[in-house]
Enzyme design. Structure first.
Site, mmCIF file in Angstrom:
data_model
loop_
_atom_site.group_PDB
_atom_site.id
_atom_site.type_symbol
_atom_site.label_atom_id
_atom_site.label_comp_id
_atom_site.label_asym_id
_atom_site.label_seq_id
_atom_site.Cartn_x
_atom_site.Cartn_y
_atom_site.Cartn_z
ATOM 1 N N GLY A 1 0.759 -1.235 0.000
ATOM 2 C CA GLY A 1 0.000 0.000 0.000
ATOM 3 C C GLY A 1 0.789 1.284 0.000
ATOM 4 O O GLY A 1 0.326 2.304 -0.498
ATOM 5 N N ASP B 1 0.678 3.316 4.436
ATOM 6 C CA ASP B 1 -0.427 3.912 3.691
ATOM 7 C C ASP B 1 -1.542 4.295 4.646
ATOM 8 O O ASP B 1 -2.055 5.403 4.602
ATOM 9 C CB ASP B 1 -0.926 2.987 2.581
ATOM 10 C CG ASP B 1 -1.358 1.608 3.082
ATOM 11 O OD1 ASP B 1 -1.052 1.236 4.243
ATOM 12 O OD2 ASP B 1 -1.993 0.874 2.310
ATOM 13 N N ASP C 1 -4.991 1.697 10.761
ATOM 14 C CA ASP C 1 -6.340 1.629 11.324
ATOM 15 C C ASP C 1 -6.310 0.902 12.660
ATOM 16 O O ASP C 1 -6.245 1.540 13.687
ATOM 17 C CB ASP C 1 -7.395 1.114 10.332
ATOM 18 C CG ASP C 1 -6.991 -0.088 9.540
ATOM 19 O OD1 ASP C 1 -6.545 -1.083 10.120
ATOM 20 O OD2 ASP C 1 -7.165 -0.044 8.318
ATOM 21 N N LYS D 1 -6.768 6.251 11.145
ATOM 22 C CA LYS D 1 -8.154 6.082 11.593
ATOM 23 C C LYS D 1 -8.147 5.987 13.123
ATOM 24 O O LYS D 1 -8.120 4.888 13.680
ATOM 25 C CB LYS D 1 -8.764 4.818 10.990
ATOM 26 C CG LYS D 1 -8.847 4.821 9.475
ATOM 27 C CD LYS D 1 -9.482 3.531 8.974
ATOM 28 C CE LYS D 1 -9.554 3.490 7.467
ATOM 29 N NZ LYS D 1 -10.179 2.231 6.999
#
Length: 183
Positions: free
Chosen positions: A48, A102, A105, A133
């Site tokens: 990513g 990237d 989370d 996140k």
């Protein structure tokens, strides 16, 4: 930018390429100042990070090195156990390391990476992530120093982020419309 569809999922425009580039330039300026005399090693987390890291490195003007690791922690849209598929490939003992992600989370793969780097006796670990996140974090970190954008629990694709291997090549970031996922 217009909406896209992948495997019966609809995605709408979220963060445009120009916004991403502006944020990366600011991050690059800060890294150049903070690591001016340190010769850091950038460790990109594949797959990513490839677009983010490529654009970030164009903004880094200090002596540095880079390498990559490949981890797998997803099965479709569900997070699983972290597996290291490709290692660092260089001696990092005593080095200042900047992890390039990237998206952070849950933080599970980041925690795994940081523990592996700490075992290599690095001097310091700094985290640079395009997306964070905060509501999804399951671990606490005090070294996430560079964040492109904080987002909610949206399911996003584009600019290196994928859904089942698709959409990594898109220059903009899209979010799923009415996302049932809690990634």
């Amino acid at each position: 930018m217009r909406s896209i569809e992948i495997d019966n999922l609809s995605f709408e425009p979220f963060i445009e390429y120009e916004q991403i580039q502006k944020r990366i330039r600011l991050i690059g300026i800060d890294i150049n100042v903070k690591f001016e005399n340190k010769h850091p090693v950038f460790v990109g987390i594949l797959n990513g990070c490839f677009m983010f890291m490529a654009d970030l490195m164009k903004c880094i003007h200090i002596p540095c090195e880079m390498t990559f690791v490949k981890l797998a922690s997803y099965a479709g849209t569900e997070q699983g156990n972290v597996q290291q598929l490709l290692g660092v490939g260089m001696d990092l003992k005593g080095r200042d390391v900047i992890i390039v992600e990237d998206v952070v989370d849950s933080g599970t793969s980041l925690k795994h990476t940081m523990e592996a780097l700490a075992a290599l006796e690095v001097a310091s670990i700094t985290v640079c992530t395009l997306l964070l996140k905060p509501e999804s974090l399951q671990h606490s970190f005090d070294n996430i120093m560079y964040v492109g954008f904080e987002i909610d629990k949206e399911f996003v694709v584009g600019y290196g982020l994928d859904y089942n291997g698709q959409c990594r090549n898109l220059p903009d970031i899209y979010k799923e419309v009415s996302s049932p996922h809690t990634l």
